[in-house]
Motif scaffolding. Sequence first.
Motif, short mmCIF file in Angstrom:
data_model
loop_
_atom_site.label_atom_id
_atom_site.label_comp_id
_atom_site.label_asym_id
_atom_site.label_seq_id
_atom_site.Cartn_x
_atom_site.Cartn_y
_atom_site.Cartn_z
N THR A 1 0.86 -1.18 0.00
CA THR A 1 0.00 0.00 0.00
C THR A 1 0.89 1.23 0.00
N LEU A 2 0.62 2.17 -0.90
CA LEU A 2 1.42 3.40 -0.94
C LEU A 2 0.57 4.57 -0.47
N TYR A 3 1.12 5.38 0.41
CA TYR A 3 0.43 6.60 0.83
C TYR A 3 1.21 7.80 0.29
N ASP A 4 0.50 8.72 -0.31
CA ASP A 4 1.09 9.92 -0.87
C ASP A 4 1.25 10.95 0.25
N ALA A 5 2.41 11.58 0.37
CA ALA A 5 2.56 12.60 1.42
C ALA A 5 3.49 13.71 0.96
N ASN B 1 13.48 9.33 -6.26
CA ASN B 1 14.76 8.77 -6.70
C ASN B 1 15.24 7.59 -5.86
N GLY B 2 14.75 7.47 -4.64
CA GLY B 2 15.24 6.39 -3.80
C GLY B 2 14.72 6.50 -2.39
N ILE B 3 15.37 5.77 -1.46
CA ILE B 3 14.83 5.75 -0.10
C ILE B 3 15.07 7.08 0.61
N VAL B 4 14.20 7.38 1.57
CA VAL B 4 14.26 8.64 2.30
C VAL B 4 14.45 8.37 3.80
N GLY B 5 13.68 7.44 4.35
CA GLY B 5 13.81 7.16 5.77
C GLY B 5 12.71 6.25 6.28
N ILE B 6 12.53 6.26 7.59
CA ILE B 6 11.55 5.40 8.23
C ILE B 6 10.68 6.24 9.16
N VAL B 7 9.37 6.01 9.17
CA VAL B 7 8.47 6.77 10.05
C VAL B 7 8.85 6.50 11.50
N ASP C 1 18.20 13.49 -3.17
CA ASP C 1 18.78 14.76 -2.77
C ASP C 1 17.97 15.27 -1.58
N PHE C 2 18.53 15.05 -0.37
CA PHE C 2 17.75 15.34 0.84
C PHE C 2 17.50 16.82 1.04
N ALA C 3 18.33 17.66 0.40
CA ALA C 3 18.13 19.10 0.61
C ALA C 3 16.93 19.61 -0.17
N ARG C 4 16.41 18.81 -1.12
CA ARG C 4 15.24 19.29 -1.86
C ARG C 4 14.17 18.20 -2.01
N LEU C 5 13.68 17.75 -0.86
CA LEU C 5 12.63 16.74 -0.86
C LEU C 5 11.26 17.41 -0.95
N ASN C 6 10.37 16.87 -1.75
CA ASN C 6 9.01 17.42 -1.77
C ASN C 6 7.95 16.34 -1.59
N ASP C 7 7.74 15.57 -2.69
CA ASP C 7 6.76 14.49 -2.61
C ASP C 7 7.44 13.23 -2.12
N VAL C 8 6.81 12.54 -1.19
CA VAL C 8 7.32 11.23 -0.80
C VAL C 8 6.17 10.23 -0.76
N ARG C 9 6.50 8.95 -0.74
CA ARG C 9 5.49 7.91 -0.60
C ARG C 9 5.83 7.09 0.65
N VAL C 10 4.80 6.78 1.44
CA VAL C 10 5.01 5.92 2.59
C VAL C 10 4.55 4.52 2.20
N ILE C 11 5.40 3.53 2.44
CA ILE C 11 5.08 2.17 2.02
C ILE C 11 4.63 1.33 3.20
N SER C 12 3.52 0.65 3.02
CA SER C 12 3.12 -0.31 4.03
C SER C 12 3.09 -1.69 3.38
N ALA C 13 3.93 -2.58 3.86
CA ALA C 13 3.98 -3.92 3.28
C ALA C 13 2.98 -4.82 3.99
N PRO C 14 2.33 -5.74 3.29
CA PRO C 14 1.43 -6.66 3.97
C PRO C 14 2.27 -7.58 4.85
N GLY C 15 1.70 -7.96 5.97
CA GLY C 15 2.45 -8.86 6.86
C GLY C 15 3.57 -8.13 7.56
N ARG C 16 3.58 -6.78 7.44
CA ARG C 16 4.63 -5.99 8.08
C ARG C 16 4.63 -6.20 9.59
#
Lengths: 165, 284
Positions: free
Chosen positions: B110-114, B148-154, B253-268
């Motif tokens: 499941t992807l959440y737009d943020a 472009n790639g990973i950003v972090g963890i909630v 590029d962490f200095a210019r982050l705007n849109d990110v997606r939060v991923i929820s994996a099933p069975g997480r």
Amino acid sequence: MIFIHRLGWFIGLVLFQVLVFNHVHIYEYATPVLYIYFVFSLNAAVGRKALLLWAFFLGLAVDVFSNTPGVNACACTLFAFFRPFILRTQTVRDMTDDFYPSISTMGFSHYLRYVLIGTFVLVGTIQLIETFSFLRWGSLCLKIVTGTFVSVIGILCIDSMRRKK
Amino acid sequence: MRNLLNLLLKYDYCLLFLLLEIAGFLLLFRFNSYQGSVFFTSANRVFGAVYDVAKETTAYFGLRTANKRLVDQNTELFLQIERLTEELKKYTADTVLIGEMRSNVLRSYTLYDADVVNNSVIHKDNYITINKGETDGIRPEMGVIGGNGIVGIVYKTSSHYALVLSVLNSKSSISCKIKRTEYLGLLKWDGGSSHYALLTDVPRHSEFLLGDTVVTSGYSAVFPGNIPVGIVEEISDSEDALSYILKVKLFTDFARLNDVRVISAPGREEQAELERNVAEIEEE
């Protein structure tokens, strides 16, 4: 009235700091710390305890916005503690209650020294608290020196703009 | 007694000073514990809202570059899809199978737009605030990726905002692998430039070259596998010389982050629960 005036400066400087200046990093080192102009410019009538409280909440407000709880609050309170001493060393005349530290009342060189010492204490404390788990002396000193330099220039600018008004 | 009281009254501002400093340091240290309150952070409702307004205004300034990047990515993806469908056609003519595969991929995450409302890169511990929280389904320990790639963890969530532990944080540690040879390592950050992170604990016998791509391993419950992380740029030995440390140039590029997606994996949650149980048993 004077309280509302002060609160206006308080909110204005905090917002400017967190929305604009916190995102200025010259070569990833120097970040201007200009919100402290608030404490610099409080007049001599403000008692020591009031000064400490204003400074603590000022720092806390900036902290909450930049996710560094405690860092700015501690540094600000420390600076407010020392402000009366620094101010006394840089003023020649006796201070009356309506004495506002600024370029026009103190003269440029005295005001510069007052701001320089104060900013150095503040920026030094912030950087020390931030890095105290992995010390790298070189980058720490560079951060303190450049940060103080940019902040002092900024504070002098704010003060001269205020004087013109 | 009277003298003592007089002394205290005379130096009451010193007492106040000490009290405030203690309060400040309490805040400083309490925030480092995972269970700490979300109240004194920018994920707090009021402060989050201020950042929201500011972001709304400043977001327009970055639209031009954002657009350009999106177009670049789009063309790249189009070309890739084109090429992959060709390949796929070659291997299988069974359209039912393709349909099934496609729905399987979609079903599993499941992807959440943020939107990023606050972000920093210069501290030792950097956090990112996003404008989605518990009411939108965000929970702690979900993965966050950018274009472009990973950003972090909630890290912590309030009802409408969440605080994300950025890769650029000394507490961050993400399981990654070298894409070509599948050797594992842990992605960490030791301060310094926001463009680089370190891949530590890479085994001595592993094979890699400068320029190899690093991706997430998919072994943790947080990120699915093969999400791009960065490129190997420098190789050095660890202090005990038992493993390699690779300097990785990050794609994000962490200095210019705007849109990110939060991923929820099933069975997480199930996997996290299982791993916690094992850890507990081992401790005993």
